[in-house]
Structures are given as structure tokens and as C-alpha cells.
Scaffold this motif. Structure first.
Motif, PDB file in Angstrom:
ATOM      1  N   PHE A 149       0.835  -1.187   0.000  1.00 33.45           N
ATOM      2  CA  PHE A 149       0.000   0.000   0.000  1.00 33.45           C
ATOM      3  C   PHE A 149       0.878   1.249   0.000  1.00 33.45           C
ATOM      4  CE2 PHE A 149       0.786  -0.890   4.449  1.00 33.45           C
ATOM      5  CZ  PHE A 149       0.933   0.352   5.049  1.00 33.45           C
ATOM      6  N   LYS A 150       0.380   2.289  -0.658  1.00 34.71           N
ATOM      7  CA  LYS A 150       1.072   3.578  -0.680  1.00 34.71           C
ATOM      8  C   LYS A 150       0.032   4.679  -0.555  1.00 34.71           C
ATOM      9  CE  LYS A 150       5.238   2.224  -3.189  1.00 34.71           C
ATOM     10  NZ  LYS A 150       6.144   2.506  -4.327  1.00 34.71           N
ATOM     11  N   GLU A 151       0.405   5.733   0.170  1.00 29.44           N
ATOM     12  CA  GLU A 151      -0.520   6.827   0.454  1.00 29.44           C
ATOM     13  C   GLU A 151      -1.829   6.292   1.058  1.00 29.44           C
ATOM     14  OE1 GLU A 151       0.222  10.082   0.249  1.00 29.44           O
ATOM     15  OE2 GLU A 151       2.241   9.436  -0.302  1.00 29.44           O
ATOM     16  N   ARG A 152      -1.676   5.236   1.887  1.00 28.18           N
ATOM     17  CA  ARG A 152      -2.799   4.630   2.599  1.00 28.18           C
ATOM     18  C   ARG A 152      -3.846   4.024   1.659  1.00 28.18           C
ATOM     19  NH1 ARG A 152      -3.060   5.402   7.831  1.00 28.18           N
ATOM     20  NH2 ARG A 152      -5.341   5.399   7.941  1.00 28.18           N
ATOM     21  N   ARG A 153      -3.407   3.659   0.460  1.00 23.70           N
ATOM     22  CA  ARG A 153      -4.283   3.006  -0.503  1.00 23.70           C
ATOM     23  C   ARG A 153      -3.668   1.664  -0.902  1.00 23.70           C
ATOM     24  NH1 ARG A 153      -8.103   6.202  -3.005  1.00 23.70           N
ATOM     25  NH2 ARG A 153      -8.063   4.863  -4.842  1.00 23.70           N
ATOM     26  N   LEU A 154      -4.505   0.637  -0.923  1.00 24.23           N
ATOM     27  CA  LEU A 154      -4.043  -0.705  -1.273  1.00 24.23           C
ATOM     28  C   LEU A 154      -3.803  -0.784  -2.777  1.00 24.23           C
ATOM     29  CD1 LEU A 154      -3.531  -3.545  -0.083  1.00 24.23           C
ATOM     30  CD2 LEU A 154      -5.928  -4.072  -0.567  1.00 24.23           C
ATOM     31  N   LEU A 155      -2.570  -1.135  -3.168  1.00 31.39           N
ATOM     32  CA  LEU A 155      -2.216  -1.179  -4.585  1.00 31.39           C
ATOM     33  C   LEU A 155      -2.195  -2.589  -5.145  1.00 31.39           C
ATOM     34  CD1 LEU A 155       0.707   1.433  -4.772  1.00 31.39           C
ATOM     35  CD2 LEU A 155      -1.734   1.793  -5.167  1.00 31.39           C
TER      36      LEU A 155
END
Length: 512
Positions: A149-155
Motif C-alpha cells: 500500500f502507498k498513500e494509505r491506498r491498497l495497490l
């Protein structure tokens, strides 16, 4: 107005164990755990060579679920979510298992895909940690979910068909791993990871571990280090500690492992394969550090149940503080808001004097809102109770050091008492934390004093540092006699913390 309370039972049918957690949630948004229960399952071990779960094993699971359903009914949990993970998902007769369990128990069984399991684990973590980027590794009994996850978003996420139980079963019957077996496990993981190039594109991020293997790792490391703060969530484990533990446990007989302080007996045979999975993934993704998460799948199921359209908190720390305030709604809301407002205004006005950061300001904000928390135990000596309640209520969004610092600020009474309270935690805190807690603690004391009547007579405050004094000017709607008297009593401790005395002036006017 009567508070509306909802109780929710979350059942996690895992490959190693079956767990029930009962949560309470009210219309103010407050939630807490009422109880947790666990039964060993080892479902990954029970799958036959044909890939099927036998009827006797399904019946054993049904009996546990019926018992857990009875507990939910006793607690008045009208909503029950029962989710099955890798062992049921990977069984050749998965649909038959879920239908049989539903018929026998009356519970709708959600058989989670690997992607769903990873997403729910992410929800559990992202709502309880203030971390923007990282890898999540959830080592279960029959599978391992890895997410980026990056910027609190699951990628990205992937579910690998190996976990602590089935890896132990496949590579060793004794639970011990010799060099050849360890190499074979590593090769299996490397081959599986190679099919997912995104695993290798973000080195230097933290590896946040979920599940029993990682919780046990944290517990063992804390016992070895004699860590003074009994908090698993957000605990950092040095990479060298994991390497040492893994090597020692791999060669150790299971009977000896069971005698290790902090080792759950039911996990003694599978801990070495679990740690080897964790270590290998850490190396492959180039992680910077290990972080233990006390939250995961079950928490994710809860957050999704109570807020299906917006399950991710915007600000973890704010949500956590607001939850504590809502759980302890006896605290006078207007007074708490006034204390925070005054404390932060004093902090801002004195910035040229102290030069502290925005992070320190946030610690003061948290402490100001929670300083009366200890009155839930007893009003008299509530400062002492406040320290332990703030420290051990698991303030999400803060490191262990930051939690303790907020607790010290909130509970500050005198510099000597703060020093005594800090003493057991010296290994966690920095050298300057005692002075910092005293400085911010006396600012909080001053803010509390300026609303001693709890009627908010002070409408504005200004602070200015002179040669040897801090001058406080008040504007009030009436003469704040109680406030001025109480504020004057703070002067002695303020001088100890700031090496400056306090001077007060007050401008009162009538609103008539």
C-alpha cells in the motif's frame, strides 16, 4: 437521550484456530471489544490427500461455531459475521463445507478469497496505524497474504498457498528445520514470489506483520529484551532479533520450545516455519524493519460491518482519541474543549521560547483531551489513573514512545512525580523526554487552571515571554477568581520546567 448500542460477533475460521471477538458499537461512534475466545483447529493439517475436509472435521468445526454462537447470544450480539480463510477456501469440497456448516449452525459462512482476506487485513491495519506506505504480510496457518500500500491506498495483493501449518506439515513432521529443509522452504517462497514483480519494486518500506506468527515473534522479543511496555500493537522488532530467534528455534526441539517464556504451546511446532516465511519475504522485498500489528482480519471485518461505505478512517489518531472520549462520555465536553483550546494557544504563543514541533503540539492536544480520563476510576488522584489509562488503552496512530509521552503530559502533576512515573520506561524514552513532558505538562496544568470553574469564563488568552517571566493576559466575560487563584498555584512547577515565572493580568467585561 438513550444511547443505542449494537453488538457484533466476528468469527474467524482460520487454518490454525477459530476465533470469536465480540465488539460493542454505539451511535456516538464509540466501539470496544467485550471479549475474545479461541479454539485450536489445525484445519490445514486435516485436509486429506484428496484435498477434502472430512465429515468428522466439519462436525468438529460446527460444534465450535455453535458454542461461539451461544456466546454471541448471551452477549446480545444480533449481528454475527463468520468468515473462513485458507483451509476452507483451498479444500476441494469448499462449497460443501460452507453449506454443511451453515445447515448445522444457522450461520452464513463467508469463504474469503485470498484478495478479500488481504483487503480486510489492510482495513484492520490502516485504521489502527498512522503509516502511509508499507507491505503487509499476514501469515496464517494455510496461506500467506502479502499486500503493498502507498498513500494509505491498497495497490497490490497476493495470497500464497503456504502458511505456518501446511509448511510445517510439508517440510517437517517434528517442527524442527535443518539447513536443507530451510533452503527448500526458501526456494518455494522465492519461486512463488517471482511471479509477482511488484514485490520487488518498493524496497525500504516497513514490513507490517499480522497473524499469530508475528504476534508470537513480538511477544518473544519483548520477553528477551525485558521490554517494559506490555503493548504488542506497533511494536518494532529489529531484523537481527528475528534472525537470531529464527535460527535458534529452527534447531530447537518442540518440547524445549514449549518451555520458552511467552511461547504459546499450540504454536511451538509451527513457529519456525512461520518465521522462515516472514524472514524470506522480508529479504525479498527489501523491507526496512519489522512492525507487529495487533489488528488484522477480524478488525477489518468489524470496520467494514459498521461503516461499509467508508471503512477507512481519515485520521487514525483523531479517531482513536475520539473513541476514548466517546467511551468515557462522563468527561465535561465543553471543559475539555476549552482546556485543549487554551493549551494549544499557550503553546503557539510561546513557540519562540520553546521551538517545539507540530508533532509536540499534537501530543499536547491529545493529552489535553484525555487528562481527566482517570476520573473513570476515581476522581481523587485521577492523575495517577490517567497515566495508566492513556498508556494502556492503545492509542492508535502513535509509537510506543509517543503514547507514553502523551500519558506523562496528561498525568503531569510535579516534575518529581513525572520522573518517578517515567523510570520503568527509560529504555523506550529519549533523554530529553522527561524535560519535554514537564514543559508540556505544565502548559496543560495552566490551561486546566484557566478553566477551574469549568464554566469557560476565559474567552481569550495571550502569552508572551519576557526576560525572566511569561506574561499571561486574559480576557474574560467576568472576573475569573477561581481561575486566577488556581493558575497562580501552577507557578512553582512552571518555574521548574521553564526556568521562568508566571505573571498574570486580566481584563474582564460584562456581556450585559
Amino acid at each position: 437521550m438513550t444511547k443505542k448500542i449494537r453488538r457484533i460477533g466476528i468469527i474467524d475460521i482460520g487454518s490454525n484456530s477459530i476465533r470469536l471477538v465480540i465488539y460493542e458499537h454505539d451511535d456516538r461512534g464509540a466501539h470496544r471489544i467485550l471479549g475474545e475466545w479461541k479454539e485450536s483447529a489445525r484445519l490445514s493439517e486435516r485436509i486429506g490427500t484428496d484435498g477434502m475436509l472430512r465429515e468428522a472435521d466439519i462436525l468438529a468445526v460446527a460444534q465450535v461455531l455453535l458454542h461461539f454462537r451461544g456466546i454471541c447470544e448471551t452477549y446480545g450480539a444480533a449481528t454475527i459475521r463468520a468468515a473462513a480463510t485458507a483451509a476452507v477456501r483451498s479444500a476441494a469440497n469448499s462449497a460443501e463445507v460452507a453449506n454443511s456448516l451453515r445447515r448445522r449452525t444457522g450461520l452464513a459462512i463467508e469463504v474469503l478469497s485470498g484478495e478479500e482476506e488481504a483487503r480486510l487485513g489492510f482495513l484492520g491495519v490502516i485504521n489502527t496505524m498512522s503509516v502511509r506506505d508499507g507491505f503487509l504480510v499476514d501469515i496464517g496457518g494455510g496461506s500467506t497474504e502479502v499486500s503493498l500500500f502507498k498513500e494509505r491506498r491498497l495497490l497490490h495483493s497476493v495470497s500464497f498457498p503456504f502458511g505456518a501449518v501446511n509448511t510445517c506439515r510439508a517440510f517437517t513432521r517434528s517442527g524442527e528445520l535443518d539447513a536443507g529443509q530451510q533452503q527448500a522452504v526458501k526456494a518455494m517462497i522465492e519461486q512463488a514470489a517471482a511471479a509477482h514483480p511488484w514485490l520487488f519494486t518498493s524496497p525500504g518500506l516497513p514490513l507490517i506483520g499480522l497473524g499469530g506468527t508475528v504476534r508470537t515473534l513480538g511477544k518473544l522479543d519483548q520477553r528477551r529484551r525485558k521490554y517494559p511496555f506490555a503493548q504488542a500493537h506497533n511494536y518494532r522488532v529489529p531484523a537481527e532479533s528475528v534472525d537470531e530467534l529464527s535460527a535458534a528455534l529452527a534447531a530447537m526441539p518442540v518440547a524445549k520450545r514449549k518451555k520458552i517464556d511467552g511461547m504459546p504451546k499450540e504454536r511451538a511446532d509451527i513457529i519456525a516455519p512461520g518465521l522462515l516465511i516472514l524472514q524470506t519475504l522480508f529479504r525479498l522485498i527489501g523491507a526496512a524493519e519489522y512492525v507487529v500489528s495487533g489488528a488484522g482480519l477480524r478488525d477489518g471485518l468489524f470496520y467494514e460491518t459498521v461503516a461499509p461505505h467508508r471503512p477507512v478512517a481519515d485520521d487514525v489518531l483523531e479517531s482513536s482519541v475520539n473513541n476514548l472520549l466517546a467511551l468515557h462520555a462522563f468527561m465535561p465536553e465543553a471543559h475539555i474543549r476549552q482546556v485543549e483550546r487554551l493549551a494549544l494557544k499557550l503553546f503557539d504563543d510561546l513557540r519562540p521560547l520553546h521551538g517545539l514541533s507540530a508533532a509536540h503540539r499534537s501530543y499536547l492536544s491529545v493529552a489535553a483531551r484525555l487528562y481527566r480520563l482517570g476520573a473513570a476510576v476515581h476522581y481523587y488522584q485521577y492523575h495517577r489513573h490517567t497515566f495508566y489509562m492513556v498508556a494502556y488503552s492503545r492509542l492508535d496512530g502513535l509509537s510506543h514512545r509517543e503514547i507514553l509521552l502523551c500519558a506523562l503530559i496528561a498525568a503531569h502533576k510535579t516534575k518529581n512525580r513525572t520522573r518517578q512515573t517515567l523510570q520503568p520506561y527509560r529504555d523506550i524514552m529519549t533523554e530529553s523526554d522527561e524535560s519535554l513532558a514537564a514543559k508540556l505538562g505544565t502548559l496543560l496544568q495552566l490551561a486546566v487552571a484557566l478553566d477551574r470553574s469549568e464554566t469557560q469564563p476565559v474567552e481569550a488568552v495571550e502569552a508572551e515571554a519576557a526576560a525572566d517571566a511569561v506574561r499571561i493576559r486574559l480576557r474574560s466575560r467576568e472576573q475569573p477568581l477561581l481561575e486566577l487563584k488556581e493558575a497562580a498555584s501552577v507557578d512553582k512547577e512552571f518555574q521548574k520546567a521553564w526556568n521562568m515565572r508566571l505573571e498574570f493580568s486580566s481584563e474582564a467585561f460584562s456581556t450585559n
